[in-house]
Write an enzyme that holds these catalytic residues in place. Structure first.
Site, short mmCIF file in Angstrom:
data_model
loop_
_atom_site.label_atom_id
_atom_site.label_comp_id
_atom_site.label_asym_id
_atom_site.label_seq_id
_atom_site.Cartn_x
_atom_site.Cartn_y
_atom_site.Cartn_z
N LYS A 87 0.83 -1.21 0.00
CA LYS A 87 0.00 0.00 0.00
C LYS A 87 0.87 1.26 0.00
O LYS A 87 0.68 2.16 -0.82
CB LYS A 87 -0.90 0.01 1.24
CG LYS A 87 -1.77 1.24 1.35
CD LYS A 87 -2.34 1.44 2.72
CE LYS A 87 -1.33 2.01 3.68
NZ LYS A 87 -1.87 2.35 5.00
N CYS B 230 -19.13 7.28 4.80
CA CYS B 230 -19.21 5.82 4.97
C CYS B 230 -18.25 5.39 6.08
O CYS B 230 -17.24 4.72 5.85
CB CYS B 230 -18.87 5.13 3.63
SG CYS B 230 -19.36 3.41 3.60
N CYS C 170 -25.53 6.58 6.25
CA CYS C 170 -26.36 6.27 5.08
C CYS C 170 -27.46 7.30 4.92
O CYS C 170 -27.96 7.53 3.83
CB CYS C 170 -26.94 4.87 5.19
SG CYS C 170 -25.70 3.60 5.41
N CYS D 144 -26.52 1.16 -3.22
CA CYS D 144 -25.60 0.47 -2.30
C CYS D 144 -26.31 -0.68 -1.61
O CYS D 144 -27.30 -0.47 -0.90
CB CYS D 144 -25.07 1.45 -1.26
SG CYS D 144 -24.01 0.65 -0.05
S1 SF4 Z 1 -25.25 3.85 1.58
FE1 SF4 Z 1 -23.53 2.42 1.32
S2 SF4 Z 1 -21.85 3.73 0.59
FE2 SF4 Z 1 -23.40 5.09 1.45
S3 SF4 Z 1 -22.78 5.38 3.60
FE3 SF4 Z 1 -24.24 3.67 3.57
S4 SF4 Z 1 -22.96 1.84 3.41
FE4 SF4 Z 1 -21.66 3.58 2.81
#
Ligand code: SF4
Length: 412
Positions: free
Chosen positions: A237, A306, A313, A326
């Site tokens: 990395k 996230c 979310c 998602c």
């Molecule tokens: S919807 Fe998916 S990408 Fe967006 S914050 Fe929630 S888990 Fe993460």
């Protein structure tokens, strides 16, 4: 002819067989079960080398016993530097299939990132301990600063890494340069980076890094993967992120955010268990021109939206898209701080004394002062059962009341 047997004078468990006369030992007698010697090999060898001399046989046995005692005890060797680089897999034999809706997901995250300023944007390793607007004065030192910052960054938050790199720049004699690191002791380096995780190991690795760069790389940071991977404390990395930072597109630097978010987005089938698996999968299908961008995009997104625990979310456009973008999106309850604010008690206070407007000719000034003599402020502290409201709070509340569009100064 049967050999003559006697006990060794040095070890009572050893029986020595001697031929009655010069010649070979009778093997049948030597293997007699009732008198099987414990160290037959030694006796036979001694006898063969000097068949006639019993005393010399005993002397040889004694010498060999002493030799055995002198033999050094085997101790496991400590690992020496430079360490052997771990095997590095460049690519998968068979590419991972491209996730169906990855372009929409990528675009939705990219748009959100345009409105977010995350710690990685201002204090990422690419800054090398500099402020964002501060241009590097020396390219060679800048390359070293970036690599050092990356080496400090594992298991450490960006602000802490940034501060530690700044400490090295300001605290080392000669700054964060090869000479600065070479002239410092491990303890001095450790004291400057003591807030980062595993600082003692990292301090030792920085001292080794300086010696390695001086001896093997002409005092500069190498710009190829194998040489970077051979440095203590530098893995795939860090190597890839370093090369990306100096403009070499060597792959995708996969850290914990990229690993976590790409799995939440359902980009790996089956889900990956290590950042290395994630890197190999992503590199096999993500267009190469996006390799330098995806780390910064997902790290900032992971720091602000996230999150590792409790992803927001409720703020994420992938969760509100229709159809859902998602597969890991969760319905999140409103945050506690909002409820707190709504429930927070308020108190009405009366302001004692006269309030004189300082702008005499403002026609509405007196009216406004009257209007704000009673203001509501939130209760912040309680002492001995009585409510204490700070003067600044009252002042700011009053100002809020009289504020725009009229610009007015109150003389307190
Ligand atoms: S919807 Fe998916 S990408 Fe967006 S914050 Fe929630 S888990 Fe993460």
């Amino acid at each position: 002819m049967a050999p003559r047997a006697r006990r060794s004078e040095f070890n009572s468990r050893v029986t020595i067989y001697e031929p009655a006369a010069a010649g070979a030992v009778d093997p049948a007698s030597a293997t007699s079960p009732s008198t099987t010697p414990l160290k037959r090999t030694r006796v036979t060898r001694s006898t063969a080398s000097s068949p006639a001399a019993g005393s010399s046989t005993a002397a040889t046995a004694k010498e060999e016993d002493e030799e055995d005692e002198k033999k050094p005890v085997k101790v496991a060797k400590k690992a020496t530097t430079p360490r052997k680089p771990k095997p590095f897999q460049e690519k998968l034999d068979k590419a991972h299939p491209e996730p169906k809706r990855w372009r929409e997901q990528y675009e939705a995250i990219r748009k959100q990132r345009e409105t977010i300023v995350a710690p990685v944007d201002t204090m990422g390793c690419e800054q090398g301990g500099r402020d964002r607007d501060e241009a590097p004065t020396n390219e060679k030192d800048n390359r070293l600063s970036i690599l050092v910052s990356l080496m400090l960054s594992s298991q450490t938050k960006d602000p802490v890494t940034h501060q530690a790199t700044m400490n090295l720049r300001q605290g080392l004699r000669g700054g964060l340069s090869l000479e600065g690191l070479l002239n410092a002791t491990v303890d001095e380096i450790d004291a400057l980076i003591c807030k980062v995780g595993f600082h003692a190991t990292k301090a030792a690795n920085l001292a080794k890094l300086a010696v390695r760069l001086r001896d093997l790389h002409d005092g500069d940071v190498p710009s190829d993967l194998p040489s970077l991977l051979a440095i203590n404390g530098v893995g795939p990395k860090m190597s890839i992120l370093y090369l990306q930072a100096i403009g070499i597109n060597a792959g995708i630097g996969v850290d914990t955010h990229v690993h976590r978010i790409s799995n939440r987005l359902g980009w790996h089938k089956p889900a990956t268990n290590t950042p290395e698996q994630t890197r190999l999968n992503l590199e096999s299908w993500l267009p190469k021109e996006l390799h330098p961008k995806i780390n910064l995009m997902l790290v900032g997104f992971g720091q602000k939206i996230c999150l590792p625990v409790g992803p927001r979310c409720d703020l994420c456009s992938l969760a509100s898209a229709s159809p859902l973008l998602c597969p890991s999106a969760k319905k999140v309850a409103p945050r506690k701080e909002k409820l707190k604010k709504e429930q927070s008690p308020k108190i009405e206070i009366e302001i004692e004394g006269e309030i004189k407007p300082s702008v005499e000719d403002t026609p509405s000034a007196a009216e406004m002062v009257q209007a704000v003599q009673k203001v509501e402020v939130e209760v912040k502290e309680e002492e001995g059962g009585s409510v204490v409201v700070k003067e600044e709070q009252v002042l700011s509340s009053v100002k809020a009341e009289v504020a725009s569009p009229v610009k007015h100064r109150l003389g307190w």
